[in-house]
Design a protein around this motif. Structure first.
Motif, PDB file in Angstrom:
ATOM      1  N   TRP A  67       1.131  -1.495   0.465  1.00  0.00           N
ATOM      2  CA  TRP A  67       0.025  -0.010   0.079  1.00  0.00           C
ATOM      3  C   TRP A  67      -0.124   1.226  -0.009  1.00  0.00           C
ATOM      4  N   GLU A  68       1.577   1.092   0.852  1.00  0.00           N
ATOM      5  CA  GLU A  68       2.630   2.348   1.014  1.00  0.00           C
ATOM      6  C   GLU A  68       3.526   2.877  -0.137  1.00  0.00           C
ATOM      7  N   GLN A  69       4.473   1.789  -1.014  1.00  0.00           N
ATOM      8  CA  GLN A  69       5.192   1.683  -2.230  1.00  0.00           C
ATOM      9  C   GLN A  69       3.462   1.850  -3.790  1.00  0.00           C
ATOM     10  N   MET A  70       2.734   1.460  -2.947  1.00  0.00           N
ATOM     11  CA  MET A  70       1.417   2.510  -4.494  1.00  0.00           C
ATOM     12  C   MET A  70       1.603   3.405  -5.385  1.00  0.00           C
ATOM     13  N   ASP A  71       1.505   3.949  -6.716  1.00  0.00           N
ATOM     14  CA  ASP A  71       2.261   5.442  -7.670  1.00  0.00           C
ATOM     15  C   ASP A  71       3.221   6.061  -6.726  1.00  0.00           C
ATOM     16  N   ASN A  72       3.833   5.532  -6.051  1.00  0.00           N
ATOM     17  CA  ASN A  72       5.255   5.999  -5.599  1.00  0.00           C
ATOM     18  C   ASN A  72       4.884   6.950  -4.182  1.00  0.00           C
ATOM     19  N   GLY A  73       3.777   6.547  -3.917  1.00  0.00           N
ATOM     20  CA  GLY A  73       4.159   7.464  -2.133  1.00  0.00           C
ATOM     21  C   GLY A  73       3.224   7.943  -2.546  1.00  0.00           C
ATOM     22  N   LYS A  74       2.130   8.896  -3.474  1.00  0.00           N
ATOM     23  CA  LYS A  74       1.209   9.583  -3.107  1.00  0.00           C
ATOM     24  C   LYS A  74       0.228   9.490  -3.102  1.00  0.00           C
ATOM     25  N   GLN A  75      -0.080  10.426  -2.268  1.00  0.00           N
ATOM     26  CA  GLN A  75      -1.742   9.791  -1.716  1.00  0.00           C
ATOM     27  C   GLN A  75      -2.438  10.237  -1.882  1.00  0.00           C
ATOM     28  N   LEU A  76      -4.183   9.610  -1.873  1.00  0.00           N
ATOM     29  CA  LEU A  76      -5.639   9.758  -3.002  1.00  0.00           C
ATOM     30  C   LEU A  76      -4.986   9.731  -3.961  1.00  0.00           C
ATOM     31  N   THR A  77      -4.581   9.643  -4.645  1.00  0.00           N
ATOM     32  CA  THR A  77      -4.889   9.453  -5.949  1.00  0.00           C
ATOM     33  C   THR A  77      -6.480   7.811  -6.086  1.00  0.00           C
ATOM     34  N   ARG A  78      -6.857   8.632  -7.492  1.00  0.00           N
ATOM     35  CA  ARG A  78      -8.300   7.405  -7.974  1.00  0.00           C
ATOM     36  C   ARG A  78      -7.499   5.914  -7.475  1.00  0.00           C
ATOM     37  N   ASN A  79      -6.826   5.178  -7.528  1.00  0.00           N
ATOM     38  CA  ASN A  79      -6.665   4.099  -7.628  1.00  0.00           C
ATOM     39  C   ASN A  79      -7.017   3.095  -6.011  1.00  0.00           C
TER      40      ASN A  79
END
Lengths: 157, 489
Positions: free
Chosen positions: A89-101
Motif C-alpha cells: 500500500w505504501e509503495q502504490m503510486d510512488n507514495g502519492k496519497q489520495l490517487t484514484r486507485n
C-alpha cells in the motif's frame, strides 16, 4: 465484447510491483473476483446469502490486510531491496496519497461492509466481525498512516 | 500504442492472481513442512532471502524454466543447433541430453548477419588472434592498449560521426560505469520509463536524482523538465548542477524508434544534455547503417553523448561512447572501466573493425549495402505479413525488432514450446522484464535470413498462433476486397 480494445499506456512508475495496478481492467477484475467468490461460497457452504457475504467480507479482510498492509518488499530481487521497508500500500503510486486507485481500494471494503450487513439484517455476531474488518482496513488506508507502525508491530529489524 | 482486448486483460489478471495464490499456498505448506521437520543446524544465521524476494523466481519462473536459457551448440546464424533438455522434477532442474535439433533462429540479435563466419571478417579475426592472443591480460592504462584499440576508437568515431570515441570490453558495463562518472550528487537524470537495466543501474549508482518520463512522450518530458528546473534540488531548492536526458535509439522490448528530433529540440530549449543509447540501432537502421540519427535526420553534433554496443550488429562484444574530444579525454582519466577493467579482446576488436569496413563498403564489395537493404526488406515484409495474419505486433517500420503480444502467462510457455517442436526458436519475455500484463514473444530479424526462411517462420507462427489463440486483431479480409472489385466490374 471480443472486439472491445483498451489502450495500455505504460505508466511512468519504476516499481514493477505496483505498476500493474495502473493498467485498464484491474478494477473490473477485482470486483468480478469478489462476486464469483461469493457465488462459490454460496455453492460450497449452502448457507444464506448474507452469511456468504460475511464470509467473503472476512476473507477479503484477511487476504487484503496480509498482502497490502503486512507483507513488505517486492516478490523479485531486481530492485535490490529499496522497497524492503514499505508495504504494498505504501509503495502504490510512488507514495502519492489520495490517487484514484487508492480511493477505489478504500471504497471497496466499505461497499462490501454495507452489502454484508444489509443482507444479514444487522444481526450479531456477524455485524461485529464485519465492523471490525472494515474499521481496520479503512484506518490502515488513511494518508496519516503512511509508514506508521503502531507499537512497533511489523517494523523493520 | 498497445491495444489489449478488454476480455484478455481481465483473463490475464485472473491468471496471474491464480498463479500468485497457488504460489502462496505452496509457500505456506513449505513453511509448515519445514517447521515440522526442523533441522536447525543454521541456528543464528541470517536468512539469505528476506521472505518475499525470491517468490517470483521460485513459484512462477521455475515452472516454465525450459523456455528460457536454452543452450545452443553452434554459431547463432540464421539456422542453429539447440540442445534438447529434459527434467525429472517438474522443471526445477534441467538436464542436457546430447541430442540437438536444427532450428530457425528468430531470437539472436544478428542484425547484419556477422554472427557466423564471414568471408572478410573471420580470416582477419583469426590472424589477429594469432598475432595478439585472445586477451590483453591488462587494463587499458597498464599494458592493454594495442594498435588495434587505437584503430578501433578512430574507426568508431568516424563511423558514428563524432570527433572521438572510447571503447570498453562489455556493453552493460559501458552504461553502468559511465553514468556514475558523468553525473554525481546534485545532478538530475531524466530517463525514459522503458530504459534498459544497465542505464537504470548506472543512474542508481551515480547518486544523482532520477526522474522518469512517460515512454517516448516529448510533451511529458517537457513537463518534467519544467517542473524540475523550477523546483531545483530536493529540499535545498538550489539549481541543479547538470541535467541529462537518457533515451534509447530502438527500445529492445517494443521495437519502437525514439522520437529523437522532438526530444533534442526540447533538450536544447532547456539546456539539458542528451545521452543516446544506440545498442540496437547502430548498424541496423539508417541508409548507411549509422543508426537513428541518420534515419531520423538528426545532426550528431546535437547529441552530447552517443553510446552503443558491438554485440548486436557487428557480431562481437563490447561497447563504446562517442562524444567530443574533451569528453573522451575526461572519461579516459576517470572512468573505472577504462582504468581497471581488462581492455577489449584483440580478435573482437579486429572483428568490429572488419565489420565496420564491410558495412561502409571499404572492403571493395557492396556486401554492406546489400545487407542493410536486405534487413530493411526482411523486417518490413515480416512485420506486414504478421499484421495481415491478425497478430498484434509492436514497433515501427524499418525496425528489425518485432514483439508479438501474448499477454496471458500460460500462452508464454505454450507458444515457446510449440514453436520449438516445429523447429523455430523464439524468445519469449515476461514479467518483470516487461510490465505484468504485456508478456510478449520477441522476434529479431537478421540480414542472413532468406525469403524461404521467413516464409517458413510465418507458416509456423501462424499455425502456432491459431493453436495458442493470440491473433487478437481481425485478419485482413483479402476475399472481401476481391468481392468488392468484382461488384464494381
Amino acid at each position: 465484447m471480443a472486439n472491445y480494445y483498451v489502450k495500455a499506456v505504460p505508466p511512468a512508475d519504476l516499481n514493477r510491483n505496483t505498476e500493474w495496478f495502473m493498467y485498464p481492467g484491474v478494477w473490473t477484475t477485482y470486483i468480478l473476483i469478489l462476486f464469483f467468490s461469493w457465488l462459490i461460497v454460496l455453492s460450497i457452504f449452502g448457507c444464506s446469502p448474507g452469511m456468504a457475504w460475511t464470509i467473503v467480507n472476512l476473507s477479503h479482510f484477511l487476504v487484503t490486510y496480509h498482502f497490502f498492509h503486512w507483507k513488505k518488499g517486492t516478490p523479485f530481487a531486481e530492485d535490490q531491496g529499496i522497497y524492503n521497508g514499505l508495504t504494498w500500500w505504501e509503495q502504490m503510486d510512488n507514495g502519492k496519497q489520495l490517487t484514484r486507485n487508492r480511493k477505489f481500494l478504500t471504497v471497496v471494503p466499505v461497499v462490501l461492509y454495507l452489502i454484508a450487513s444489509h443482507t444479514t439484517d444487522y444481526q450479531h455476531p456477524m455485524l461485529f466481525l464485519n465492523t471490525v474488518a472494515v474499521l481496520v482496513l479503512v484506518i490502515a488506508k488513511f494518508p496519516n498512516m503512511h509508514k506508521v507502525r503502531i507499537f512497533g508491530i511489523n517494523a523493520d529489524k | 500504442m498497445i491495444a489489449i482486448p478488454y476480455l484478455t486483460a481481465l483473463t490475464t489478471y485472473f491468471s496471474y492472481g491464480l498463479l500468485f495464490a497457488f504460489g502462496q499456498i505452496r509457500d505456506f505448506f513449505r513453511k509448515f513442512v519445514d517447521w515440522c521437520s526442523s533441522s536447525n543446524n543454521l541456528q543464528g544465521y541470517a536468512p539469505i532471502c528476506l521472505g518475499l524476494e525470491d517468490f517470483y523466481t521460485r513459484r512462477l519462473y521455475l515452472r516454465i524454466q525450459d523456455c528460457f536459457g536454452r543452450p545452443i551448440a553452434s554459431a547463432p546464424d540464421a539456422w542453429f543447433d539447440v540442445v534438447e533438455r529434459y527434467s525429472n522434477d517438474n522443471n526445477k532442474t534441467l538436464k542436457r541430453t546430447s541430442n540437438i535439433s536444427r532450428c530457425l533462429n528468430l531470437g539472436s540479435y544478428n542484425y547484419l548477419g556477422f554472427a557466423a563466419a564471414d568471408e572478410f571478417c573471420t580470416p582477419r579475426a583469426i590472424e589477429s588472434l594469432k598475432k595478439f592472443s585472445p586477451s590483453t591480460c591488462s587494463s587499458r592504462v597498464d599494458g592493454g592498449t594495442t594498435v588495434l584499440h587505437n584503430e578501433l576508437e578512430e574507426c568508431v568515431a568516424k563511423f558514428v560521426g563524432k570527433p572521438a570515441a572510447i571503447v570498453f570490453g562489455m556493453g552493460y558495463v559501458t552504461n553502468s560505469a559511465i553514468l556514475p562518472v558523468l553525473m554525481g550528487k546534485g545532478s538530475l537524470i531524466i530517463s525514459d520509463s522503458l530504459n534498459h537495466n544497465s542505464i537504470v543501474n548506472g543512474a542508481r549508482g551515480s547518486g544523482a536524482t532520477i526522474r522518469v518520463f512517460q515512454h517516448n512522450t516529448p510533451s511529458h518530458l517537457e513537463e518534467v523538465l519544467r517542473e524540475q528546473i523550477a523546483g531545483g534540488q530536493p529540499r535545498t531548492h538550489r539549481p541543479w548542477k547538470k541535467i541529462m536526458v537518457i533515451v534509447e535509439g530502438i527500445y529492445s522490448m517494443e521495437g519502437e524508434l525514439c522520437k529523437l528530433p522532438e526530444i533534442i529540440a526540447i533538450c536544447k530549449k532547456y539546456k539539458a544534455y542528451t545521452y543516446l543509447d544506440e545498442a540496437h540501432s547502430i548498424g541496423a537502421v539508417g541508409k548507411t547503417g549509422r543508426g537513428v540519427c541518420e534515419l531520423l535526420g538528426v545532426d550528431t553534433a546535437d547529441v552530447d553523448v552517443m553510446m552503443g554496443t558491438f554485440t548486436k550488429s557487428f557480431g562481437s562484444c563490447g561497447g563504446y561512447i562517442a562524444g567530443s574530444k574533451e569528453l573522451i579525454q575526461y572519461l579516459k582519466y576517470t572512468c573505472p572501466a577504462h582504468l581497471y577493467a581488462t581492455s577489449i579482446s584483440p580478435p573482437c576488436a579486429q572483428q568490429i573493425i572488419s565489420s565496420i569496413k564491410v558495412v561502409l563498403g571499404e572492403d571493395g564489395t557492396n556486401r554492406g549495402a546489400q545487407k542493410l537493404a536486405r534487413i530493411r526488406e526482411n523486417s518490413n515484409f515480416f512485420r506486414s505479413e504478421l499484421i495481415k495474419m491478425g497478430f498484434e505486433v509492436l514497433g515501427d517500420n524499418d525496425s528489425p525488432v518485432m514483439p508479438i503480444m501474448l499477454y496471458n502467462p500460460a500462452k508464454i510457455p505454450a507458444f515457446s514450446r510449440e514453436c520449438l517442436r516445429q523447429n523455430v526458436a523464439v524468445v519469449t519475455v515476461a514479467f518483470p522484464a516487461t510490465p505484468l500484463l504485456l508478456a510478449r514473444a520477441r522476434i529479431c530479424i537478421s540480414a542472413s535470413h532468406t525469403k524461404e526462411d521467413l516464409i517458413k517462420a510465418l507458416e509456423v507462427i501462424s499455425k502456432v498462433g491459431d493453436l495458442v489463440g493470440i491473433k487478437y486483431f481481425p485478419t485482413e479480409p483479402e476475399k472481401q476486397q476481391q468481392d468488392e472489385r468484382m461488384k464494381l466490374e
